[in-house]
Design a protein around this motif. Sequence first.
Motif, PDB file in Angstrom:
ATOM      1  N   LEU A  46       4.102   5.129   0.518  1.00  0.00           N
ATOM      2  CA  LEU A  46       5.303   4.917  -0.271  1.00  0.00           C
ATOM      3  C   LEU A  46       5.612   3.434  -0.414  1.00  0.00           C
ATOM      4  N   PHE A  47       5.409   2.681   0.644  1.00  0.00           N
ATOM      5  CA  PHE A  47       5.645   1.252   0.598  1.00  0.00           C
ATOM      6  C   PHE A  47       4.665   0.550  -0.338  1.00  0.00           C
ATOM      7  N   LEU A  48       3.397   0.977  -0.313  1.00  0.00           N
ATOM      8  CA  LEU A  48       2.382   0.318  -1.142  1.00  0.00           C
ATOM      9  C   LEU A  48       2.443   0.752  -2.605  1.00  0.00           C
ATOM     10  N   TYR A  49       2.599   2.042  -2.861  1.00  0.00           N
ATOM     11  CA  TYR A  49       2.503   2.559  -4.216  1.00  0.00           C
ATOM     12  C   TYR A  49       3.848   2.944  -4.822  1.00  0.00           C
ATOM     13  N   GLY A  50       4.922   2.797  -4.076  1.00  0.00           N
ATOM     14  CA  GLY A  50       6.233   3.191  -4.561  1.00  0.00           C
ATOM     15  C   GLY A  50       6.744   2.415  -5.750  1.00  0.00           C
TER      16      GLY A  50
END
Length: 55
Positions: A42-46
Amino acid sequence: MDVLNDIIQKTALSLFPIVLRSLVLLLFTSIVAMILGMFLMLFLYGPNGTIHFGY
């Protein structure tokens, strides 16, 4: 390792056999690892993801 042994001795896990205790700890660590992996994704692709609201 002392912390893990202390946690096991002071909780209900001390009443279980070693095999069941190992399965419970494995299940707990796998759930925590899955949550951390989802948070990382979620942090990378959010920021690039899109959210569609509708019916």
